[in-house]
Design a protein around this motif. Structure first.
Motif, short mmCIF file in Angstrom:
data_model
loop_
_atom_site.label_atom_id
_atom_site.label_comp_id
_atom_site.label_asym_id
_atom_site.label_seq_id
_atom_site.Cartn_x
_atom_site.Cartn_y
_atom_site.Cartn_z
N LYS A 10 0.84 -1.19 0.00
CA LYS A 10 0.00 0.00 0.00
C LYS A 10 0.88 1.25 0.00
N TYR A 11 0.38 2.29 -0.66
CA TYR A 11 1.03 3.59 -0.61
C TYR A 11 0.48 4.37 0.58
N MET A 12 1.34 5.06 1.27
CA MET A 12 0.91 5.87 2.40
C MET A 12 1.86 7.06 2.53
N THR A 13 1.42 8.10 3.23
CA THR A 13 2.28 9.27 3.43
C THR A 13 2.75 9.31 4.88
N VAL A 14 3.99 9.73 5.03
CA VAL A 14 4.58 9.90 6.36
C VAL A 14 4.87 11.39 6.53
N LYS A 15 4.29 12.02 7.54
CA LYS A 15 4.53 13.45 7.78
C LYS A 15 5.99 13.67 8.16
N THR A 16 6.55 14.70 7.59
CA THR A 16 7.97 15.01 7.84
C THR A 16 8.22 15.27 9.33
N GLU A 17 7.27 15.89 9.99
CA GLU A 17 7.45 16.21 11.42
C GLU A 17 7.51 14.96 12.29
N SER A 18 7.03 13.83 11.75
CA SER A 18 7.04 12.58 12.52
C SER A 18 8.31 11.76 12.29
N GLN A 26 17.97 16.27 1.76
CA GLN A 26 18.59 17.36 2.51
C GLN A 26 18.19 18.72 1.95
N ASN A 27 17.98 18.80 0.65
CA ASN A 27 17.65 20.06 0.00
C ASN A 27 16.16 20.41 0.06
N ILE A 28 15.31 19.44 0.37
CA ILE A 28 13.87 19.72 0.33
C ILE A 28 13.21 19.75 1.71
N VAL A 29 13.97 19.41 2.75
CA VAL A 29 13.44 19.58 4.11
C VAL A 29 14.00 20.87 4.69
N GLN A 30 13.39 21.35 5.75
CA GLN A 30 13.85 22.60 6.37
C GLN A 30 15.22 22.41 7.01
N SER A 31 16.16 23.26 6.61
CA SER A 31 17.51 23.15 7.16
C SER A 31 17.55 23.49 8.65
N SER A 32 16.57 24.27 9.11
CA SER A 32 16.54 24.58 10.53
C SER A 32 16.03 23.40 11.37
N GLN A 33 15.35 22.46 10.71
CA GLN A 33 14.79 21.31 11.41
C GLN A 33 15.63 20.05 11.27
N PHE A 34 16.31 19.90 10.13
CA PHE A 34 17.10 18.69 9.88
C PHE A 34 18.55 19.04 9.61
N ASN A 80 16.56 14.89 12.75
CA ASN A 80 15.59 15.89 13.16
C ASN A 80 16.03 16.49 14.50
N PHE A 81 15.92 17.80 14.61
CA PHE A 81 16.28 18.48 15.87
C PHE A 81 15.54 17.87 17.05
N GLU A 82 14.26 17.55 16.84
CA GLU A 82 13.44 17.02 17.93
C GLU A 82 13.90 15.63 18.38
N ALA A 83 14.73 14.98 17.57
CA ALA A 83 15.20 13.63 17.92
C ALA A 83 16.48 13.66 18.74
N VAL A 84 17.12 14.82 18.85
CA VAL A 84 18.39 14.92 19.58
C VAL A 84 18.12 14.84 21.09
N LYS A 85 18.69 13.82 21.71
CA LYS A 85 18.51 13.63 23.15
C LYS A 85 19.61 14.31 23.94
N GLU A 86 20.86 14.03 23.57
CA GLU A 86 22.00 14.66 24.23
C GLU A 86 23.24 14.53 23.35
N VAL A 87 24.23 15.37 23.64
CA VAL A 87 25.46 15.39 22.85
C VAL A 87 26.64 15.33 23.82
N GLU A 88 27.59 14.43 23.55
CA GLU A 88 28.75 14.26 24.42
C GLU A 88 30.04 14.48 23.64
#
Length: 255
Positions: free
Chosen positions: A154-162, A193-201, A211-219
């Protein structure tokens, strides 16, 4: 005025050349090129033209690869069917961004803009577009909102924010969502990389776009690298090379 056309659709290139010479009879089309590879070779071995008309998606990749391989001096008028690359285009010598199918008046307006810019700027000043005016005209792209995937017949869409991250696995591009579903898609990671928001990815390395929202921590890691941990498990340890540390931290702070 010498003009180079970089366009992989032969009919479109011929039509564009006819329109240009009908508007500017004194213009000379020095060459018509269909690929990134041939464009790099031409610009490296020949005197660069006064102006380039350039499509974005060429037969062997995105035109922005040309700018990574050779110094492009002349201004560029981009002619494309896609409206997602405006910011990249203006960073790459762009003075106008025309959406296909274009009309004669669109080409004429772009050529007039070039003439006006040349008249305005003195010989000592670089020929650059009024970015504020151009961006106001186009509106800053919001980035692609969703991706079409094929799953379980089946074809389905996945929201970029998810989407937590994109990554390359066995030479294929995959999507991993925050709820840990994984899908394969046809687009290469460079195109995504060119079609998603550079501020978000952020392109962490050759394999991962996160995705910025996926970053948990940086060491801190060995050899001045960073170890990036995401909220969603990854198959490999995500390490950021020291040459990208400043760029990445700036992205985290100023998005």
């Amino acid at each position: 005025m010498n003009i180079l056309i970089i366009e992989d659709e032969i009919k479109t290139a011929k039509s564009l050349a006819q329109i240009i010479t009908s508007i500017r009879p004194e213009a000379k089309i020095v060459a018509t090129i269909q690929s990134v590879e041939r464009a790099v070779l031409y610009l490296s071995e020949n005197t660069q033209p006064d102006l380039i008309f350039m499509d974005i998606q060429l037969s062997d990749g995105l035109c922005f690869q040309i700018f990574e391989s050779v110094k492009v001096v002349p201004p560029v008028i981009f002619c494309t069917a896609y409206d997602n690359y405006a910011i990249e285009a203006f960073k790459a010598n762009g003075i106008d961004y025309l959406l296909k199918p274009f009309k004669k008046e669109h080409i004429e307006s772009a050529l007039d803009k070039l003439s006006n810019l040349r008249s305005y700027f003195s010989a000592e000043k670089p020929l650059v577009p009024d970015l504020e005016l151009l961006l106001k005209k186009l509106g800053e792209p919001d980035g692609k909102k969703s991706f079409l995937v094929f799953n379980k017949n089946k074809y389905m869409t996945v929201k970029t924010e998810s989407i937590a991250f994109f990554y390359i696995h066995n030479e294929s591009t995959c999507i991993v969502t925050f709820d840990q579903h994984e899908y394969s898609i046809s687009q290469p990671l460079e195109e995504i990389q060119n079609i998603v928001q550079s501020s978000q990815f952020y392109r962490l390395n050759r394999q991962y776009l996160i995705n910025f929202e996926a970053v948990k921590e940086v060491e801190h890691y060995f050899s001045r690298k960073l170890f990036v941990k995401l909220t969603v498990p990854t198959a490999e340890k995500l390490l950021l090379g020291k040459e990208k540390v400043s760029s990445f931290l700036n992205w985290l702070e100023n998005r």
